[in-house]
Write a protein that holds these residues in place. Structure first.
Motif, mmCIF file in Angstrom:
data_model
loop_
_atom_site.group_PDB
_atom_site.id
_atom_site.type_symbol
_atom_site.label_atom_id
_atom_site.label_comp_id
_atom_site.label_asym_id
_atom_site.label_seq_id
_atom_site.Cartn_x
_atom_site.Cartn_y
_atom_site.Cartn_z
ATOM 1 N N LEU A 257 15.033 -17.548 -21.507
ATOM 2 C CA LEU A 257 15.537 -18.555 -20.579
ATOM 3 C C LEU A 257 16.810 -19.158 -21.171
ATOM 4 N N ILE B 297 19.810 -16.849 -16.361
ATOM 5 C CA ILE B 297 19.671 -17.499 -15.053
ATOM 6 C C ILE B 297 20.803 -17.054 -14.132
ATOM 7 N N TRP C 298 11.711 -21.269 -15.932
ATOM 8 C CA TRP C 298 12.364 -20.410 -14.944
ATOM 9 C C TRP C 298 12.241 -20.966 -13.527
ATOM 10 N N CYS D 102 14.846 -23.874 -12.794
ATOM 11 C CA CYS D 102 16.266 -23.726 -13.133
ATOM 12 C C CYS D 102 16.952 -22.760 -12.180
ATOM 13 N N ALA E 28 10.411 -16.784 -12.183
ATOM 14 C CA ALA E 28 10.606 -16.103 -13.461
ATOM 15 C C ALA E 28 10.795 -14.612 -13.191
#
Length: 138
Positions: free
Chosen positions: A41, A46, A82, A85, A114
């Motif tokens: 992460l 991301i 996850w 974000c 995720a």
């Protein structure tokens, strides 16, 4: 005296008894179970998961135009996971501040999740651009 390592193919480590070739690629032929792992992460992961798009406007962003937004702000107890974000433009993220998306008049284009676990070999990057690795990683 031992023959010198071919420097055009492999690097060599010098020892008392002479150079020992260090290959750039080692291929595991028999591997029973390939371990799986989720990407770390971080902002880069991301951004890759979200396709370089602001998750509020859908605009494709350059890496320096966006940053990580916590859907539920950390100041309000939102976890750094996850599912909380997303990649957002810096402008939108600063407008949102420490508010929830609906409080700022924003709506997520898709719910963050995720990424699936991948074979560890899929997470290897050729950061040093070693030509011999391209056959196995591209």
């Amino acid at each position: 005296m031992a023959p010198a390592a071919d420097s055009t193919q492999d690097e060599a480590v010098q020892t008392v008894q002479g150079p020992i070739r260090v290959p750039t690629v080692i291929v595991a032929v028999n591997f029973a179970r390939v371990p799986k792992k989720r990407p770390r992460l971080n902002a880069r992961s991301i951004r890759e998961r979200d396709g370089n798009r602001c998750q509020y406007t859908g605009k494709v962003l350059k890496p320096d135009e966006g940053n990580v937004d916590h859907v539920v702000p950390r100041s309000r107890g939102g976890p750094n996971v996850w599912d909380n974000c997303v990649w957002a433009s810096k402008h939108i993220n600063s407008l949102k501040g420490n508010r929830l998306p609906h409080e700022a008049g924003l709506r997520l284009l898709k719910i963050p999740k995720a990424p699936k676990e991948l074979p560890v070999s899929a997470l290897i990057r050729n950061a040093h651009d070693i030509e011999d690795w391209r056959l196995f990683l591209d």
